[in-house]
Design an enzyme around this catalytic site. Structure first.
Site, short mmCIF file in Angstrom:
data_model
loop_
_atom_site.label_atom_id
_atom_site.label_comp_id
_atom_site.label_asym_id
_atom_site.label_seq_id
_atom_site.Cartn_x
_atom_site.Cartn_y
_atom_site.Cartn_z
N ARG A 167 -13.91 8.52 -2.98
CA ARG A 167 -13.22 9.56 -2.21
C ARG A 167 -13.93 10.90 -2.38
O ARG A 167 -14.01 11.71 -1.45
CB ARG A 167 -11.75 9.65 -2.63
CG ARG A 167 -10.94 8.48 -2.08
CD ARG A 167 -9.64 8.26 -2.82
NE ARG A 167 -8.72 9.37 -2.69
CZ ARG A 167 -7.68 9.58 -3.51
NH1 ARG A 167 -7.46 8.76 -4.52
NH2 ARG A 167 -6.89 10.60 -3.32
N LYS B 63 -3.38 19.90 -3.41
CA LYS B 63 -2.87 20.15 -2.04
C LYS B 63 -1.42 19.68 -1.93
O LYS B 63 -0.55 20.42 -1.48
CB LYS B 63 -3.76 19.43 -1.00
CG LYS B 63 -5.22 19.86 -1.05
CD LYS B 63 -6.03 19.24 0.07
CE LYS B 63 -6.21 17.74 -0.03
NZ LYS B 63 -7.04 17.29 -1.17
N ARG C 139 -0.48 5.71 -7.07
CA ARG C 139 -1.11 5.24 -5.84
C ARG C 139 -2.22 4.25 -6.14
O ARG C 139 -2.97 4.44 -7.10
CB ARG C 139 -1.69 6.44 -5.08
CG ARG C 139 -0.68 7.13 -4.21
CD ARG C 139 -1.18 8.45 -3.70
NE ARG C 139 -2.52 8.40 -3.11
CZ ARG C 139 -3.09 9.43 -2.50
NH1 ARG C 139 -2.45 10.58 -2.40
NH2 ARG C 139 -4.30 9.33 -2.00
N ARG D 46 -10.21 16.41 8.10
CA ARG D 46 -11.15 15.95 7.07
C ARG D 46 -12.55 15.72 7.64
O ARG D 46 -13.46 15.38 6.89
CB ARG D 46 -10.64 14.64 6.49
CG ARG D 46 -9.85 14.78 5.19
CD ARG D 46 -9.35 13.42 4.80
NE ARG D 46 -9.12 13.22 3.42
CZ ARG D 46 -7.91 13.14 2.86
NH1 ARG D 46 -6.84 13.34 3.59
NH2 ARG D 46 -7.78 12.87 1.59
N ARG E 137 -2.05 11.05 -12.10
CA ARG E 137 -0.92 11.50 -11.29
C ARG E 137 -0.02 10.34 -10.84
O ARG E 137 -0.48 9.24 -10.57
CB ARG E 137 -1.38 12.37 -10.11
CG ARG E 137 -2.05 11.66 -9.00
CD ARG E 137 -2.46 12.66 -7.93
NE ARG E 137 -3.13 11.96 -6.85
CZ ARG E 137 -3.68 12.56 -5.81
NH1 ARG E 137 -3.66 13.86 -5.70
NH2 ARG E 137 -4.25 11.84 -4.87
P1 AMP Z 1 -4.48 11.70 0.79
O1 AMP Z 1 -3.07 11.28 0.55
O2 AMP Z 1 -4.61 12.96 1.58
O3 AMP Z 1 -5.33 11.68 -0.45
O4 AMP Z 1 -5.10 10.55 1.76
C1 AMP Z 1 -5.19 9.21 1.32
C2 AMP Z 1 -6.17 8.47 2.22
O5 AMP Z 1 -5.67 8.46 3.58
C3 AMP Z 1 -7.55 9.08 2.33
O6 AMP Z 1 -8.41 8.72 1.24
C4 AMP Z 1 -8.02 8.50 3.66
O7 AMP Z 1 -8.38 7.14 3.52
C5 AMP Z 1 -6.74 8.55 4.50
N1 AMP Z 1 -6.63 9.83 5.23
C6 AMP Z 1 -5.70 10.80 5.04
N2 AMP Z 1 -5.90 11.82 5.87
C7 AMP Z 1 -6.99 11.51 6.61
C8 AMP Z 1 -7.71 12.19 7.62
N3 AMP Z 1 -7.36 13.42 8.04
N4 AMP Z 1 -8.80 11.56 8.15
C9 AMP Z 1 -9.17 10.33 7.74
N5 AMP Z 1 -8.54 9.64 6.78
C10 AMP Z 1 -7.45 10.22 6.20
#
Ligand code: AMP
Length: 240
Positions: A189, A33, A178, A108, A145
């Site tokens: 996750r 993404k 990260r 999400r 990554r």
């Molecule tokens: P990402 O960078 O999209 O992988 O997001 C990293 C983390 O941020 C996720 O594992 C969640 O803990 C939190 N997060 C990001 N977007 C959301 C969302 N829309 N709803 C809830 N938690 C989120």
């Protein structure tokens, strides 16, 4: 009759086309993404909005929201809906989003999806790109990554390494991994993705806005598939 119908269809599609474009990138963690959102944003001329990046930025700035979110992020759990919704709706109200935007990592949960529906219904052209990747590829992709601290450009230690180790090819910034990209957190996750986010695929299929993308292919091929699934049309209306 066919002529009338096709004339009607072209009027409808023209009216549709004048609406701003909102693209949702769906798919499990590691499906690409973030990787494709940047180039798509450049091609389409609309901003890339990642809720994960917004939380990480809040944390860097040491805001209360950033500290609250980190508790959930570090464990691989979702940040509570109300915290996400306020932050996201605040972001998409900004000037640069008036012609549309690309959402990465949002929605999400079903509650987030329904809140977004309420806000956008009838006002935008919505396309949901569902990036598919088999489970066995997910862990290898995520745990390798890395990204640039300064410009955010993503890399993969094996599949897309920088020219000089730990240095960004584009801006010379330092690359980092990260904290939640470890095997243990990735497994959590994935669980969360399956139980809370995967049901959104049906939600958008029912709205006839879902396009399936095979994310196993090489980066350029996937990007082309994404672009082909999108309308290449100008946006004119303010949706903030
Ligand atoms: P990402 O960078 O999209 O992988 O997001 C990293 C983390 O941020 C996720 O594992 C969640 O803990 C939190 N997060 C990001 N977007 C959301 C969302 N829309 N709803 C809830 N938690 C989120």
């Amino acid at each position: 009759m066919v002529g009338v119908l096709s004339a009607h269809a072209s009027v409808v599609s023209r009216v549709e086309s004048q609406k701003p474009l909102v693209v949702i990138l769906m798919g499990p963690p590691g499906a690409g993404k973030g990787t494709h959102a940047g180039p798509l944003s450049v091609h389409l001329g609309i901003p890339h909005i990642s809720t994960g990046d917004l939380f990480r930025e809040h944390f860097r700035q040491q805001t209360l929201l950033g500290k609250q979110a980190k508790e959930y992020i570090d464990r691989g759990n979702l940040v509570p809906d109300e915290l996400v919704l306020n932050m996201l709706f605040d972001r998409v109200s900004q000037e640069d989003c008036k012609a549309g935007y690309i959402l990465d990592g949002f929605p999400r949960t079903l509650l987030q999806a329904r809140s977004l529906d309420e806000r956008l219904i009838g006002k935008v052209q919505l396309v949901v790109l569902n990036l598919n990747l088999p489970d066995e590829r997910i862990v290898e992709r995520i745990t390798g990554r890395i990204a640039c601290k300064d410009c955010g450009r993503p890399y993969h230690k094996t599949f897309d390494p920088p020219k000089v180790a730990a240095i960004c090819d584009v801006c010379g910034g330092l690359l980092f991994q990260r904290a939640d990209d470890t095997v243990a957190v990735v497994r959590q996750r994935l669980e969360v993705y399956r139980s809370q986010t995967a049901p959104l695929i049906d939600h958008y299929a029912q709205q006839h806005v879902l396009k399936e993308i095979d994310s196993q292919n090489e980066k350029g091929v996937v990007l082309r598939e994404c672009l082909e699934a999108l309308p290449s049309l100008p946006a004119t209306q303010d949706i903030r």
